[in-house]
Design an enzyme around this catalytic site. Structure first.
Site, PDB file in Angstrom:
ATOM      1  N   LYS A 169     -18.046  -8.176   5.877  1.00 30.09           N
ATOM      2  CA  LYS A 169     -16.879  -8.516   5.049  1.00 30.09           C
ATOM      3  C   LYS A 169     -15.592  -8.105   5.770  1.00 30.09           C
ATOM      4  O   LYS A 169     -14.591  -8.819   5.722  1.00 30.09           O
ATOM      5  CB  LYS A 169     -17.015  -7.812   3.694  1.00 30.09           C
ATOM      6  CG  LYS A 169     -15.858  -8.015   2.750  1.00 30.09           C
ATOM      7  CD  LYS A 169     -15.814  -9.454   2.231  1.00 30.09           C
ATOM      8  CE  LYS A 169     -14.844  -9.633   1.086  1.00 30.09           C
ATOM      9  NZ  LYS A 169     -13.498  -9.291   1.376  1.00 30.09           N
ATOM     10  N   GLU A 176      -8.826 -13.999   8.914  1.00 27.10           N
ATOM     11  CA  GLU A 176      -7.634 -14.646   8.367  1.00 27.10           C
ATOM     12  C   GLU A 176      -6.348 -14.123   9.032  1.00 27.10           C
ATOM     13  O   GLU A 176      -5.388 -14.877   9.192  1.00 27.10           O
ATOM     14  CB  GLU A 176      -7.586 -14.411   6.864  1.00 27.10           C
ATOM     15  CG  GLU A 176      -6.695 -15.416   6.176  1.00 27.10           C
ATOM     16  CD  GLU A 176      -6.795 -15.317   4.674  1.00 27.10           C
ATOM     17  OE1 GLU A 176      -6.694 -14.191   4.165  1.00 27.10           O
ATOM     18  OE2 GLU A 176      -6.979 -16.346   4.031  1.00 27.10           O
TER      19      GLU A 176
END
Ligand code: 2AM
Length: 302
Positions: A169, A176
């Site tokens: 994660k 991004e």
């Protein structure tokens, strides 16, 4: 004699590799494909020496399965529906169909409801990790009829990627940053090097968004540049040119250094954020404001 634990329909590379993954985890898989010759090709090459069996027809495939019968479909997106129609008459109450072929989620919801009425448990499962992942551990995202889960759990957990969830994660989230950084750099160059007006920048981003750069972040970059305040003036130049980071960007960069894996773009993005938050008036960090606005809009939109 029924001997296979599960059948897989769709022998493109993803399907073949998922079969080999299940085989590696001691499940006996029956392989089937619309173009039947691919079954024999697969058995004679990639699956040679494995426990994988093949079928020449759907009827034969089903006859090779233990009961309840479990079938994975990994055919081209949107094409599973034809196979499901042909399969249903061959199945019994409690049998399970798993669609792993990137179907439209509303189709999955509909299938799930229709098949439930016939006693068949339907699961739509995202399969991510490309061809290599399919063999060595895909990320599986099953949804659908919950009653199927206790049955398919062993196979799903057996073949899925094993790893530290938070590590995945952490990197996933910070990709991004890497996506945003070129957008920030591009807007910086447009403004400070090319001297473009903000409306021209909007136009450039909107034009890019009609090309292969048809991306959510490009779309919102145009919207951010366009956004006007109550006095019909662009809002962006009024946003403080400074942006922080949540720590995961730093951890990703540190891990990359520790493992010797270059993630230069994410590293660069984290440094740009550090630069932008330096309290030095002489450092002009337009990218900071864009990143901050992107961050904000992502939070609102996602
Ligand atoms: P094929 O080998 O017969 O073309 C990826 O394209 C996989 O989806 C292949 O196994 C392909 O089978 C299958 N596929 C594509 N379109 C299909 C359709 N309309 N019906 C069934 N299988 C299909």
């Amino acid at each position: 004699m029924a001997q296979a634990d599960i059948a897989l329909i769709g022998l493109a590379v993803m399907g073949q590799n998922l079969i080999l993954n299940m085989n590696d985890h001691d499940f006996v898989v029956c392989a089937f494909n619309r173009t039947i010759s691919k079954v024999d090709d697969f058995l004679a090459s990639e699956a040679k020496g494995t426990k994988v069996v093949g079928a020449q027809s759907l009827k034969e495939m089903v006859s090779e399965l233990k009961t309840p019968q479990w079938i994975i479909l990994l055919v081209k997106a949107g094409q599973a529906v034809d196979f499901i129609k042909k399969l249903v008459p061959l199945l019994d109450t409690g049998d399970i169909i798993i669609d792993g072929g990137n179907s439209e989620y509303r189709d999955t919801t509909r299938q799930c409801r229709d098949l439930k009425a016939r006693g068949i448990l339907f699961v739509g499962s995202g399969v991510s990790g490309r061809e290599e992942g399919a063999w060595y551990g895909p990320s599986l995202m099953p949804g659908g009829n919950k009653e199927a889960w206790p049955h398919i759990k062993t196979i799903f957990q057996g073949i899925a990627a094993k790893g530290a969830g938070y590590f995945m994660k952490m990197v996933h989230s910070r990709i991004e940053y890497g996506d945003m950084q070129p957008i920030c750099k591009a807007s910086h160059l447009m403004k400070d090097v090319l001297g473009m007006a903000q409306d021209e920048m909007v136009q450039a981003f909107e034009d890019w968004n009609k090309t292969e750069l048809d991306l959510f972040l490009i779309e919102i970059a145009a919207n951010i540049l366009k956004f006007q305040d109550a006095y019909s003036r662009h809002l962006l130049p009024k946003i403080r040119d400074s942006v922080g980071q949540k720590g995961t960007g730093k951890w990703t960069a540190i891990s990359a250094l520790e493992y010797g894996i270059p993630v230069t773009l994410i590293g660069e993005a984290v440094f740009a954020r550090c630069l932008s938050s330096l309290k030095n008036d002489r450092i002009q960090c337009w990218p900071g404001a864009v990143a901050q606005a992107c961050n904000f809009i992502c939070k609102v939109a996602l």
